[in-house]
Write a protein that holds these residues in place. Sequence first.
Motif, mmCIF file in Angstrom:
data_model
loop_
_atom_site.group_PDB
_atom_site.id
_atom_site.type_symbol
_atom_site.label_atom_id
_atom_site.label_comp_id
_atom_site.label_asym_id
_atom_site.label_seq_id
_atom_site.Cartn_x
_atom_site.Cartn_y
_atom_site.Cartn_z
ATOM 1 N N GLN A 42 0.824 -1.208 0.000
ATOM 2 C CA GLN A 42 0.000 0.000 0.000
ATOM 3 C C GLN A 42 0.861 1.262 0.000
ATOM 4 O OE1 GLN A 42 -2.779 -0.157 3.274
ATOM 5 N NE2 GLN A 42 -4.124 -1.586 2.217
ATOM 6 N N GLY A 43 2.142 1.124 0.271
ATOM 7 C CA GLY A 43 3.049 2.254 0.236
ATOM 8 C C GLY A 43 3.673 2.485 -1.123
ATOM 9 N N CYS A 44 3.294 1.686 -2.113
ATOM 10 C CA CYS A 44 3.833 1.790 -3.469
ATOM 11 C C CYS A 44 2.777 2.407 -4.377
ATOM 12 C CB CYS A 44 4.230 0.399 -3.963
ATOM 13 S SG CYS A 44 4.534 0.272 -5.738
ATOM 14 N N ALA A 45 3.140 3.451 -5.107
ATOM 15 C CA ALA A 45 2.183 4.201 -5.917
ATOM 16 C C ALA A 45 1.595 3.386 -7.059
ATOM 17 C CB ALA A 45 2.847 5.464 -6.471
ATOM 18 N N THR A 46 2.331 2.406 -7.577
ATOM 19 C CA THR A 46 1.850 1.633 -8.721
ATOM 20 C C THR A 46 1.173 0.321 -8.328
ATOM 21 O OG1 THR A 46 4.093 0.733 -8.937
ATOM 22 C CG2 THR A 46 3.526 2.593 -10.348
ATOM 23 N N TRP A 83 3.760 5.473 4.815
ATOM 24 C CA TRP A 83 2.564 4.701 5.157
ATOM 25 C C TRP A 83 2.964 3.273 5.476
ATOM 26 C CZ3 TRP A 83 -2.249 5.223 6.654
ATOM 27 C CH2 TRP A 83 -3.110 4.125 6.601
ATOM 28 N N LYS A 84 2.581 2.808 6.668
ATOM 29 C CA LYS A 84 2.878 1.439 7.073
ATOM 30 C C LYS A 84 1.717 0.551 6.640
ATOM 31 C CE LYS A 84 3.836 -1.443 11.122
ATOM 32 N NZ LYS A 84 4.950 -2.169 10.484
ATOM 33 N N ASP A 85 1.973 -0.342 5.729
ATOM 34 C CA ASP A 85 0.948 -1.246 5.212
ATOM 35 C C ASP A 85 0.460 -2.150 6.340
ATOM 36 O OD1 ASP A 85 -0.529 -3.270 3.909
ATOM 37 O OD2 ASP A 85 0.701 -3.112 2.100
ATOM 38 N N PRO A 86 -0.837 -2.099 6.684
ATOM 39 C CA PRO A 86 -1.339 -2.936 7.786
ATOM 40 C C PRO A 86 -1.295 -4.424 7.485
ATOM 41 C CG PRO A 86 -3.160 -1.879 6.644
ATOM 42 C CD PRO A 86 -1.909 -1.268 6.093
ATOM 43 N N TYR A 180 -5.922 -16.556 3.304
ATOM 44 C CA TYR A 180 -6.025 -15.236 2.671
ATOM 45 C C TYR A 180 -7.384 -14.603 2.944
ATOM 46 C CZ TYR A 180 -8.649 -17.704 -1.001
ATOM 47 O OH TYR A 180 -9.576 -18.454 -1.679
ATOM 48 N N GLU A 181 -7.438 -13.286 2.745
ATOM 49 C CA GLU A 181 -8.658 -12.523 3.014
ATOM 50 C C GLU A 181 -8.940 -11.563 1.857
ATOM 51 O OE1 GLU A 181 -10.649 -9.864 6.638
ATOM 52 O OE2 GLU A 181 -8.468 -10.068 6.513
ATOM 53 N N SER A 182 -10.194 -11.455 1.488
ATOM 54 C CA SER A 182 -10.618 -10.539 0.421
ATOM 55 C C SER A 182 -11.570 -9.484 0.981
ATOM 56 C CB SER A 182 -11.301 -11.317 -0.709
ATOM 57 O OG SER A 182 -10.403 -12.187 -1.352
ATOM 58 N N GLY A 183 -11.882 -8.507 0.145
ATOM 59 C CA GLY A 183 -12.822 -7.469 0.541
ATOM 60 C C GLY A 183 -12.271 -6.479 1.541
ATOM 61 N N LEU A 184 -10.969 -6.254 1.512
ATOM 62 C CA LEU A 184 -10.339 -5.321 2.442
ATOM 63 C C LEU A 184 -10.349 -3.910 1.857
ATOM 64 C CD1 LEU A 184 -7.319 -7.594 3.384
ATOM 65 C CD2 LEU A 184 -9.270 -7.054 4.841
ATOM 66 N N VAL A 185 -10.703 -2.936 2.656
ATOM 67 C CA VAL A 185 -10.748 -1.541 2.220
ATOM 68 C C VAL A 185 -9.989 -0.695 3.238
ATOM 69 C CG1 VAL A 185 -12.221 0.431 1.668
ATOM 70 C CG2 VAL A 185 -12.983 -1.889 1.108
ATOM 71 N N THR A 186 -9.059 0.135 2.738
ATOM 72 C CA THR A 186 -8.213 0.937 3.612
ATOM 73 C C THR A 186 -8.182 2.385 3.150
ATOM 74 O OG1 THR A 186 -6.774 -1.011 3.891
ATOM 75 C CG2 THR A 186 -5.939 1.098 4.690
ATOM 76 N N ASP A 187 -8.434 3.316 4.063
ATOM 77 C CA ASP A 187 -8.260 4.745 3.791
ATOM 78 C C ASP A 187 -6.806 5.104 4.042
ATOM 79 O OD1 ASP A 187 -10.972 5.445 3.181
ATOM 80 O OD2 ASP A 187 -11.440 5.247 5.303
ATOM 81 N N ILE A 188 -6.126 5.584 3.024
ATOM 82 C CA ILE A 188 -4.707 5.906 3.128
ATOM 83 C C ILE A 188 -4.547 7.388 3.450
ATOM 84 C CG2 ILE A 188 -2.470 5.780 2.008
ATOM 85 C CD1 ILE A 188 -3.834 3.072 2.338
ATOM 86 N N SER A 189 -3.917 7.682 4.567
ATOM 87 C CA SER A 189 -3.791 9.081 5.004
ATOM 88 C C SER A 189 -2.401 9.658 4.798
ATOM 89 C CB SER A 189 -4.162 9.191 6.489
ATOM 90 O OG SER A 189 -3.303 8.379 7.287
ATOM 91 N N LYS A 190 -1.432 8.808 4.458
ATOM 92 C CA LYS A 190 -0.054 9.280 4.271
ATOM 93 C C LYS A 190 0.599 8.491 3.140
ATOM 94 C CE LYS A 190 1.154 8.345 8.507
ATOM 95 N NZ LYS A 190 1.992 8.209 9.735
ATOM 96 N N GLY A 191 1.800 8.915 2.778
ATOM 97 C CA GLY A 191 2.581 8.169 1.802
ATOM 98 C C GLY A 191 2.197 8.453 0.363
ATOM 99 N N ASN A 193 0.247 6.993 -1.673
ATOM 100 C CA ASN A 193 -1.170 6.834 -2.028
ATOM 101 C C ASN A 193 -2.083 7.652 -1.115
ATOM 102 O OD1 ASN A 193 -1.012 4.890 -4.251
ATOM 103 N ND2 ASN A 193 -0.221 3.468 -2.709
ATOM 104 N N LYS A 194 -1.559 8.747 -0.592
ATOM 105 C CA LYS A 194 -2.310 9.598 0.326
ATOM 106 C C LYS A 194 -3.642 10.030 -0.281
ATOM 107 C CE LYS A 194 -1.977 13.926 2.931
ATOM 108 N NZ LYS A 194 -1.140 15.105 3.256
ATOM 109 N N ASP A 195 -4.685 9.993 0.558
ATOM 110 C CA ASP A 195 -6.047 10.403 0.200
ATOM 111 C C ASP A 195 -6.740 9.439 -0.760
ATOM 112 O OD1 ASP A 195 -5.791 12.666 1.821
ATOM 113 O OD2 ASP A 195 -4.964 13.850 0.179
#
Length: 264
Positions: A42-46, A83-86, A180-191, A193-195
């Motif tokens: 999640q800390g990688c832009a691509t 951003w620390k990927d959870p 494994y787990e699907s359907g994960l949604v994360t609001d990114i506040s830094k890094g 992929n911010k916002d």
Amino acid sequence: MAPRLFACFGSSLRREKHATVDVSIEEQRRGGAVLVELFSSQGCATSPEAEMLISRLGRGDFELEVPVIVLAHHVDYWDYVGWKDPFGSSQSTVRQKAYVEALRLDTMFTPQVVVQGRAQCMGTDQEGLLSAITSAPRFPAPTFQATFQRPSPDTLQVSLSGALRSKVDGGGVNVMVALYESGLVTDISKGENKDRVLSNDFVVRRLDKLCSVKDVSAKKTVSGTVSFPLWEGFNGSKCGIAVFLQNSGHQIFGSQNISLPHNV
């Protein structure tokens, strides 16, 4: 996020000099699923573009004649950029490093896709990914039956028993189990992929070895148990189990997907 990429998709294919699993060409042709592994962050832009591609692949959007099993490993080496990927883990980073060495690449990068442990490409390269899947060797899927137990509220115990359906020689293979787990949604506040709001599917939350086997016939029953520590908010309806055989060269020789019961 690939500042240096020296290995193109086609040249990354590497074959072991000795066969660990004895499977005929005909069995490969009508074999089981191809294992597709994404290394992402999640800390990688691509990476979000690659995650979307992998999600579509896992949903069957491309209508391939080849069945696939998809796993997304979130690495932790981009956590320092803000951003620390959870879902990131050092285990995923170590696994990617093993592929880098096995495929004789020059560097680690995200997003990267590895197919059957034999070929790799950029995780955003749809054409390269689909080509790798359709040309990958296929092996019979194992026939494991699974029993699930919750010995404690924060532990999932998975007992597996079944045949590998491929003869394994003295080189041996490890039988690996991924939760494994699907359907994960994360609001990114830094890094980088911010916002952004990122969606992730098939994210490997736990990975463990069921057992190591060698010199076994295709029909021999193999059994074992793994125990996974669970995370807060665990929901079995969003999770699944992937079982796969992997040799010391990190090549895949068969994989199986198992759904979790809703009441686990």
